[in-house]
Design a protein around this motif. Structure first.
Motif, mmCIF file in Angstrom:
data_model
loop_
_atom_site.group_PDB
_atom_site.id
_atom_site.type_symbol
_atom_site.label_atom_id
_atom_site.label_comp_id
_atom_site.label_asym_id
_atom_site.label_seq_id
_atom_site.Cartn_x
_atom_site.Cartn_y
_atom_site.Cartn_z
ATOM 1 N N GLN A 149 0.542 -1.145 -0.199
ATOM 2 C CA GLN A 149 0.238 0.281 0.217
ATOM 3 C C GLN A 149 0.587 1.580 -0.194
ATOM 4 O OE1 GLN A 149 -2.061 0.490 3.361
ATOM 5 N NE2 GLN A 149 -4.455 2.064 2.715
ATOM 6 N N TRP A 150 1.807 1.599 0.675
ATOM 7 C CA TRP A 150 2.739 2.589 0.675
ATOM 8 C C TRP A 150 3.708 2.631 -0.344
ATOM 9 C CZ3 TRP A 150 7.763 2.639 0.486
ATOM 10 C CH2 TRP A 150 8.387 3.842 0.289
ATOM 11 N N LYS A 151 3.740 2.173 -1.071
ATOM 12 C CA LYS A 151 4.949 1.741 -2.576
ATOM 13 C C LYS A 151 3.852 2.293 -3.370
ATOM 14 C CE LYS A 151 8.122 -2.552 -1.684
ATOM 15 N NZ LYS A 151 8.253 -3.735 -2.276
ATOM 16 N N THR A 152 2.357 1.882 -3.374
ATOM 17 C CA THR A 152 1.860 2.643 -4.420
ATOM 18 C C THR A 152 1.563 4.127 -3.841
ATOM 19 O OG1 THR A 152 0.611 0.075 -5.119
ATOM 20 C CG2 THR A 152 -0.445 2.561 -5.653
ATOM 21 N N GLN A 153 1.394 3.739 -2.468
ATOM 22 C CA GLN A 153 0.553 5.769 -2.369
ATOM 23 C C GLN A 153 2.176 6.924 -2.869
ATOM 24 O OE1 GLN A 153 -1.186 6.951 1.022
ATOM 25 N NE2 GLN A 153 -1.854 5.518 1.301
ATOM 26 N N ARG A 154 3.396 5.762 -2.154
ATOM 27 C CA ARG A 154 5.168 6.953 -3.348
ATOM 28 C C ARG A 154 4.716 6.582 -4.467
ATOM 29 N NH1 ARG A 154 8.911 9.263 -0.565
ATOM 30 N NH2 ARG A 154 10.897 9.684 -1.883
ATOM 31 N N ARG A 155 4.708 6.042 -5.287
ATOM 32 C CA ARG A 155 4.525 6.270 -6.906
ATOM 33 C C ARG A 155 3.893 7.113 -6.646
ATOM 34 N NH1 ARG A 155 4.238 0.348 -7.031
ATOM 35 N NH2 ARG A 155 2.184 0.815 -7.404
ATOM 36 N N VAL A 156 2.897 7.013 -6.666
ATOM 37 C CA VAL A 156 1.806 8.256 -6.656
ATOM 38 C C VAL A 156 1.894 9.679 -6.344
ATOM 39 C CG1 VAL A 156 -0.592 9.468 -6.574
ATOM 40 C CG2 VAL A 156 -0.239 6.778 -6.767
ATOM 41 N N ALA A 157 2.246 10.046 -5.568
ATOM 42 C CA ALA A 157 3.052 10.809 -5.004
ATOM 43 C C ALA A 157 4.243 11.677 -5.113
ATOM 44 C CB ALA A 157 3.360 10.930 -3.110
ATOM 45 N N THR A 158 5.464 10.782 -6.158
ATOM 46 C CA THR A 158 6.297 11.281 -6.259
ATOM 47 C C THR A 158 5.764 11.880 -7.745
ATOM 48 O OG1 THR A 158 8.031 9.730 -5.350
ATOM 49 C CG2 THR A 158 8.904 10.135 -7.489
ATOM 50 N N ARG A 159 4.737 11.420 -8.539
ATOM 51 C CA ARG A 159 4.472 12.054 -9.959
ATOM 52 C C ARG A 159 3.659 13.111 -9.640
ATOM 53 N NH1 ARG A 159 0.922 7.523 -13.250
ATOM 54 N NH2 ARG A 159 0.857 9.623 -14.561
ATOM 55 N N CYS A 160 3.256 13.250 -8.149
ATOM 56 C CA CYS A 160 2.855 14.702 -7.607
ATOM 57 C C CYS A 160 3.692 16.032 -7.997
ATOM 58 C CB CYS A 160 1.487 14.909 -6.576
ATOM 59 S SG CYS A 160 0.417 13.107 -7.459
ATOM 60 N N PHE A 161 4.844 15.862 -6.851
ATOM 61 C CA PHE A 161 5.898 16.576 -6.519
ATOM 62 C C PHE A 161 6.397 16.581 -7.779
ATOM 63 C CE2 PHE A 161 4.354 15.730 -2.994
ATOM 64 C CZ PHE A 161 3.901 16.646 -2.009
ATOM 65 N N ASN A 162 6.510 17.279 -8.650
ATOM 66 C CA ASN A 162 6.717 17.466 -9.859
ATOM 67 C C ASN A 162 6.936 19.024 -10.467
ATOM 68 O OD1 ASN A 162 4.665 18.390 -11.558
ATOM 69 N ND2 ASN A 162 4.137 16.443 -11.865
#
Length: 551
Positions: A149-162
Motif C-alpha cells: 500500500q505504501w509503495k503504491t502511494q509513494r509512486r503516486v506522490a512522487t508523480r505529483c511533486f514534479n
C-alpha cells in the motif's frame, strides 16, 4: 465511614498500581537491552504518553527546583529535550545509547554512516506507523501506510511533486511574499511575523495543492469570526491551527454538542473541508474521463496519477486521496511556517547575512521585477537563499523522523562495533546532536552561519557544500524521505529572494537598548524560548517585534 475511607484510598491504590506496573515494564525493557553493551538511561513515563505530553513542561519546571532535580527524568522526559541537549549526551555516552521507558526502548544514534544505513534499510528499520496513524483523520496516507500500500502511494506522490507543480509554488510564493512585504513595510513595527508567515504558507498550499489563489491578508486584518464553511481556505486553516484537538480526541468526539464551541467549530471545518475535497475529486474524475487538461496542482495530479496507476495496480481509493491531501497540507504547513519564523529572527539578528543574501539576489535577478523571475533559470542559482534554509533546519529541524526494529532484532554497525538491537526498539536519529557535532561541523557548530553551506565562488554561480553524508538529515533519507523536499525549498527560496533584495529587517529596540544588545536578545529568545508544541517552533516570537527598512 468505610465507604469514605475507600473513596480516599482509591487514588492511592491507583497510584500504587501505576508505580508497580511502571516498575515491571521498566524492568522488562531494561532486561531486553542490558546485554547489548551500550550506555543506558531510564525514565518513568513514555514520551508517547498523550497525557504526559500535555503536562511535561509544567511538571518538570517544578521538579527541577528541588534538590534532586538534576536527573534522567528531568533531563530526558520532555518534548524537545534533544534541542537543549544537543551533542552533550552523546559526548558523555558515545555515538549510541538507549533510553529505557515503560512503553518502548529508544535507541539514540549519532553516527552518520550508521544513520544512512538505517535509512537505506527501510525493510529492516521501518517507520513506526502506529505513532503517525493519528494522521488518518481523512483517510490512509503515505505517512501511515506500510508494505505494498505504501509503495503504491509513494509512486503516486512522487508523480505529483514534479517540476510543473514546483513552478506553481515559485510563482505563488513570489506573489504572496510581495504582498506580505508591502504589508510589513507599511507598519512601524511588526509584532506578528509568525502569524503572517503561517498565512503565506497556507496560501501557497492552497494554490499549489488545490488550484485556489487567495490574496495575502495580514494578521491585523484577518476576520477572526469567519465561518469554517465559508470557503476551503478558512476550513483548512482552522483544521491546521487546531490539529492537536483532532489528533487527541478524534473527529467524532469533538462534534458532541456539550463540548465548548471551539471544539464544534473545528468539527464543522473538518466536515466542510471533506465536502470540498469530495466535490473537487468528482469534478476532476469527470475531467479525466472526458480528456480535459487541468492545472498542475497536487489534488489534480494525485487524482490523475491514481487513475493511471489503477490501470496496472489498482491506484488509490477515494479516502486515500483525501488522506494524502491532508498529509501533504499538514506536513507542508507547520514545518514550513515554523522554519520561516526561525529564519526571520535569525536574519534579523545577522545584518551581515542580509547583505550576503542581497548580493546574490541582485547578481541573479539584476533589475528584473519579481514577477519577471524565472523558476527554471533563477531558482538553481539562488544557493545562498537555500543555504539559509539548510542552516536553520540544521539547528532547528521541525519534525524529526523516527524508525524502529519491528518484530525482529537488527544488527547495526556504529563506528567499529556491530550492535544487535532487540525487537520493538525505537530508533531515534539524534538530529540535535549529529547536526551540531563539532566533528562534522567545526568548532562553531552551534553558531547559525549559512555560509558554511557554500563553496567559494561568485554570487549567483556558487555550489552547495553538503558536508558529511548523514550528518544533515533535515528531510530524512532513503526510500521514505520527504516527497515534498523540493516543494519546500522552492517556496522558501522564492520568499527570501523577494524579502531581502531591497529591504532589511531589524529588531525593534527597547528603551535604552543598543542595536547589538537587541540582536543578542533575539538570539537568546530563539535559544531559550523554543519548544515542541505539535512540532518544534518558537513559542513567543511576539516578544521580539521587528521593523523593516529599505536598503
Amino acid at each position: 465511614m468505610a465507604w469514605y475511607a475507600m473513596l480516599l484510598a482509591a487514588p492511592l491504590l491507583l497510584a500504587a498500581a501505576w508505580v508497580v506496573d511502571t516498575g515491571i515494564r521498566l524492568a522488562r525493557n531494561y532486561a531486553s537491552v542490558r546485554t547489548i553493551g551500550v550506555p543506558i538511561r531510564m525514565i518513568p513515563i513514555s514520551p508517547l504518553n498523550p497525557f504526559w505530553v500535555l503536562l511535561d513542561r509544567k511538571v518538570l519546571s517544578v521538579l527541577r527546583r528541588l534538590p534532586f532535580g538534576d536527573n534522567s527524568f528531568t533531563r530526558y522526559n520532555w518534548r524537545g529535550w534533544e534541542i537543549s541537549d544537543r551533542y552533550r549526551s552523546h559526548y558523555e555516552m558515545g555515538d549510541i545509547w538507549v533510553l529505557v521507558t515503560p512503553l518502548k526502548n529508544w535507541v539514540y544514534v549519532n553516527d552518520p554512516e550508521a544513520l544512512m544505513s538505517v535509512f537505506r534499510r527501510g525493510t529492516d528499520f521501518p517507520r513506526p506507523v502506529f505513532v503517525s496513524e493519528v494522521l488518518n483523520i481523512f483517510g490512509p496516507n503515505i505517512a501511515t501506510a506500510e508494505g505494498h500500500q505504501w509503495k503504491t502511494q509513494r509512486r503516486v506522490a512522487t508523480r505529483c511533486f514534479n517540476e510543473q507543480n514546483n513552478e506553481i509554488v515559485w510563482v505563488e510564493s513570489i506573489t504572496l511574499a510581495g504582498d506580505m512585504l508591502r504589508y510589513w513595510t507599511s507598519k512601524t513595527s511588526l509584532a506578528s511575523a509568525a502569524a503572517d508567515l503561517r498565512t503565506l504558507s497556507l496560501h501557497v498550499l492552497s494554490r499549489a495543492g488545490f488550484g485556489k489563489s487567495f490574496k495575502f491578508v495580514g494578521h491585523d486584518e484577518r476576520d477572526a469570526s469567519a465561518n469554517p464553511a465559508s470557503n476551503y481556505k478558512v476550513s483548512l486553516q482552522i483544521i491546521l491551527e487546531n490539529c492537536i484537538l483532532i489528533l487527541a480526541f478524534g473527529t467524532k468526539f469533538i462534534a458532541n454538542p456539550w463540548l465548548p464551541r471551539n471544539f464544534r467549530i473545528v468539527h464543522e471545518a473538518w466536515v466542510a473541508f471533506h465536502a470540498y475535497m469530495t466535490n473537487l475529486y468528482e469534478e476532476e474524475k469527470r475531467n479525466f474521463a472526458e480528456g480535459k487538461t487541468s492545472d498542475h496542482n497536487l489534488m489534480t495530479l494525485l487524482i490523475r496519477a491514481s487513475q493511471d496507476e489503477a490501470k496496472t495496480s489498482g491506484g488509490l481509493t477515494e479516502s486515500e486521496i483525501y488522506g494524502n491531501m491532508f498529509a501533504f497540507n499538514f506536513a507542508g504547513h507547520d514545518t514550513t511556517a515554523n522554519t520561516f519564523t526561525f529564519t526571520m529572527y535569525f536574519i534579523a539578528a545577522h545584518p551581515d547575512v542580509q547583505d550576503w543574501l542581497s548580493e546574490e539576489i541582485r547578481a541573479v535577478a539584476g533589475d528584473r521585477q519579481p514577477n519577471e523571475w524565472d523558476y527554471r533559470a533563477d531558482f538553481p542559482r539562488l544557493k545562498r537563499c537555500l543555504a539559509v534554509l539548510f542552516e536553520t533546519m540544521r539547528l532547528y529541524t521541525p519534525v524529526p523522523v523516527i524508525k524502529w526494529t519491528g518484530d525482529h532484532a537488527q544488527p547495526l554497525t556504529v563506528g567499529d562495533r556491530t550492535i544487535v538491537i532487540p525487537p520493538q526498539c525505537m530508533i531515534s536519529p539524534s538530529y540535535g546532536s549529529v547536526q551540531t557535532d563539532p566533528r562534522y561541523w567545526g568548532t562553531d557548530s552551534l553558531v547559525w552561519r549559512p555560509s558554511r553551506w557554500i563553496k567559494a565562488g561568485r554570487a549567483g554561480d556558487e555550489e552547495m557544500d553538503l558536508h558529511t553524508r548523514g550528518a544533515f538529515i533535515g528531510w530524512s533519507e532513503g526510500t521514505r524521505d520527504c516527497p515534498g523536499r523540493k516543494f519546500s525549498q522552492v517556496e522558501f527560496v522564492a520568499t527570501l529572494a523577494v524579502l531581502f533584495r531591497d529591504w532589511r529587517v531589524s529588531p525593534v529596540l527597547n528603551e535604552g537598548e543598543s542595536i547589538a544588545s537587541a540582536r543578542k536578545r533575539v538570539m537568546n529568545l530563539i535559544k531559550n524560548d523554543s519548544g515542541t508544541v505539535l512540532l518544534l517552533q518558537m513559542l513567543h516570537p511576539e516578544r521580539a517585534p521587528l521593523t523593516w527598512s529599505r536598503r
